[in-house]
Design a protein around this motif. Structure first.
Motif, PDB file in Angstrom:
ATOM      1  N   ASP A   1      -5.961   0.260  -6.256  1.00 44.37           N
ATOM      2  CA  ASP A   1      -6.022   1.494  -5.628  1.00 44.37           C
ATOM      3  C   ASP A   1      -7.478   1.099  -6.012  1.00 44.37           C
ATOM      4  OD1 ASP A   1      -5.804   1.357  -8.763  1.00 44.37           O
ATOM      5  OD2 ASP A   1      -6.024   3.551  -8.665  1.00 44.37           O
TER       6      ASP A   1
ATOM      7  N   SER B   1      -2.222  -5.950   2.541  1.00 45.06           N
ATOM      8  CA  SER B   1      -0.557  -5.242   2.741  1.00 45.06           C
ATOM      9  C   SER B   1      -0.050  -5.542   4.342  1.00 45.06           C
ATOM     10  CB  SER B   1      -1.040  -3.745   2.723  1.00 45.06           C
ATOM     11  OG  SER B   1       0.838  -3.452   2.777  1.00 45.06           O
TER      12      SER B   1
ATOM     13  N   PHE C   1       0.968  -0.842   0.395  1.00 47.66           N
ATOM     14  CA  PHE C   1      -0.007  -0.260  -0.246  1.00 47.66           C
ATOM     15  C   PHE C   1       1.115   1.220   0.208  1.00 47.66           C
ATOM     16  CE2 PHE C   1      -3.626  -1.970   2.445  1.00 47.66           C
ATOM     17  CZ  PHE C   1      -3.902  -3.109   1.519  1.00 47.66           C
TER      18      PHE C   1
ATOM     19  N   PHE D   1      -3.419   4.362   4.770  1.00 43.19           N
ATOM     20  CA  PHE D   1      -3.129   3.774   3.896  1.00 43.19           C
ATOM     21  C   PHE D   1      -3.942   3.707   2.115  1.00 43.19           C
ATOM     22  CE2 PHE D   1      -2.168   2.311   7.674  1.00 43.19           C
ATOM     23  CZ  PHE D   1      -1.032   1.766   7.749  1.00 43.19           C
ATOM     24  N   TYR D   2      -3.570   3.621   1.268  1.00 45.96           N
ATOM     25  CA  TYR D   2      -4.167   3.762   0.066  1.00 45.96           C
ATOM     26  C   TYR D   2      -3.674   3.283  -0.656  1.00 45.96           C
ATOM     27  CZ  TYR D   2      -1.580   7.972  -0.676  1.00 45.96           C
ATOM     28  OH  TYR D   2       0.087   8.438  -1.098  1.00 45.96           O
ATOM     29  N   GLY D   3      -3.931   2.759  -2.184  1.00 52.90           N
ATOM     30  CA  GLY D   3      -3.793   1.542  -2.910  1.00 52.90           C
ATOM     31  C   GLY D   3      -2.926   1.847  -3.618  1.00 52.90           C
TER      32      GLY D   3
ATOM     33  N   TYR E   1       1.370   4.841   1.332  1.00 53.58           N
ATOM     34  CA  TYR E   1       1.478   4.979   3.352  1.00 53.58           C
ATOM     35  C   TYR E   1       1.370   6.664   3.574  1.00 53.58           C
ATOM     36  CZ  TYR E   1       1.460   5.736   8.123  1.00 53.58           C
ATOM     37  OH  TYR E   1       1.881   6.277   9.398  1.00 53.58           O
TER      38      TYR E   1
END
Length: 434
Positions: A354, A367, A329, A346-348, A331
């Motif tokens: 994503d 993750s 991921f 946290f994101y893709g 961060y």
């Protein structure tokens, strides 16, 4: 008696759900709508309307934003570039040129990607999708141009629109009144000349989860390497009103063509679970090293009709001030208060994970997070290793009750085999020595 009434009143107020749009993890988050009057026309003005999403982790996903307001006088919209109203209204009194919209309370939506160039405007035509400020600042802006008639042609005769509303895409946003602010200044492309708007006003909209829905939209489950117990999401964490409409994971209905197509009313199709949540976040304490410990994060989609684009996951935990590595991921630490650094987003990764797919075999992203230990605070006792708050797409998830967290055993279990082996070893050692 009077004192008892006052005390009872305080308790009653405390029990009423607060609808104040304030997020402690994003205290300055809002969507600001700015109107810049760029030029005067014979009966009104041409304005650029810019929508900035200043929320760190809450974005507007498909089918996008919807903006509305009420005109203060008898204004009409002659034309629009980069957006359109959903209805034209009654324009029968106009001869010759027909306005784009004659409604007292117009409703505006963004244009879709692929719109012809002569209808586009800067930062338009994304289907109303707005990224969050913390995830992608460049994509967190949307804009359009509007030509307003019958509105006045000076700063003193123009009346500000009222009763602004914003859907993003559902309810939850509350907009304040329009306020005149210092005119926006613009630089020419060569940065050698500065111009400014003829008049500018701002509208600020804030989000409240209580206004958006009466139940949470996600829940959290937990597990750890030192305990076989898996703490699942609380039962009916997201409400069980739709239990009769849910669908089992092995149902034959899932093979019907079109069952996954989103509806105009955004009605979900949830997989039958005991928690009935569209999203479940699982926090697993995976490994323990001398100076580090490792956590595995898994986000599962139980909604068969929604693909979550540009999703975000926010976690509050005291050890997030020492994140060493996040494996699959992206961060970003969030520091809403300068003295505290215990929250992260946290994101893709773009073009990798994503997009959280609909419920099914591909409806999961995961993750691992490696955190460095602070020997003065680190502990596996009393649930310290588990998060304090979890947000998915800006909505707070329901955590399990603290007394159900996987606990750390107080003593090691005795192994009869190991004890017997040790006894025989000591016996033979004593014979050899004597």
């Amino acid at each position: 008696m009077r004192g008892l009434i006052v005390v009872a009143g305080f308790f009653l107020i405390a029990l009423i759900p607060h609808t104040v749009a304030f997020d402690p993890l994003d205290p300055n988050g809002n969507i600001t709508i700015k109107w810049d009057v760029m030029s005067w026309t014979p009966d009104g003005y041409v304005a650029t309307v810019t929508m900035n999403n200043f929320q760190m982790y809450r974005h507007i996903m498909t089918p996008g934003w919807t903006l509305g307001w009420t005109w203060a006088k008898k204004e009409v919209i002659w034309s629009m570039v980069g957006a359109q109203t959903t209805e034209q209204g009654d324009c029968s009194k106009f001869k010759g040129n027909i306005p784009h919209c004659c409604k007292k309370n117009p409703t505006v939506v963004d244009l879709l990607p692929g719109t012809p160039y002569n209808q586009q405007f800067t930062n338009c035509c994304k289907g109303g999708v707005l990224a969050s400020w913390g995830q992608d600042p460049q994509s967190s802006v949307s804009a359009f141009q509007v030509s307003v008639g019958q509105a006045g042609t000076t700063n003193k005769t123009v009346k500000l629109p009222k009763n602004f509303t914003l859907l993003g895409p559902g309810p939850g946003y509350t907009c304040g009144p329009a306020k005149i602010v210092p005119p926006t200044k613009f630089f020419t492309p060569d940065l050698r000349r500065k111009t400014q708007a003829l008049m500018t006003w701002n509208v600020t909209c804030t989000y409240s989860q209580f206004l958006a829905r009466k139940h949470p939209s996600c829940c959290v489950s937990m597990s750890s390497f030192y305990n076989e117990t898996i703490t699942s999401c609380p039962s009916c964490a997201c409400g069980c009103e739709n239990r009769n409409k849910c669908i089992k994971s092995d149902s034959k209905l899932l093979s019907v063509v079109g069952v996954n197509t989103p509806r105009k009313d955004n009605a979900p199709l949830i997989q039958c679970t005991h928690h009935m949540c569209p999203i479940r976040v699982h926090w697993h304490v995976k490994l323990n090293y001398k100076d580090y410990w490792r956590v595995k994060l898994t986000v599962t989609n139980f909604n068969y009709r929604i693909n979550y684009t540009q999703w975000t996951l926010v976690v509050q935990h005291p050890n997030l001030n020492n994140v060493t590595q996040v494996f699959s991921f992206d961060y970003k630490p969030l520091v809403p208060y300068q003295s505290v650094n215990d929250t992260g987003m946290f994101y893709g990764m773009k073009f990798y994970n994503d997009l959280l797919m609909e419920a099914g075999p591909s409806g999961t992203v995961q993750s691992e997070v490696l955190l460095q230990k602070d020997k003065e605070t680190f502990s596996f006792k009393q649930g310290w290793a588990f998060p304090r708050k979890v947000y998915f797409n800006g909505d707070e998830c329901m955590l399990p009750p603290p007394d159900t967290y996987p606990y750390l055993p107080n003593f090691a279990h005795h192994s009869p085999v190991a004890f017997t082996t040790l006894s025989f070893s000591l016996f033979f050692l004593s014979i050899l020595l004597f």
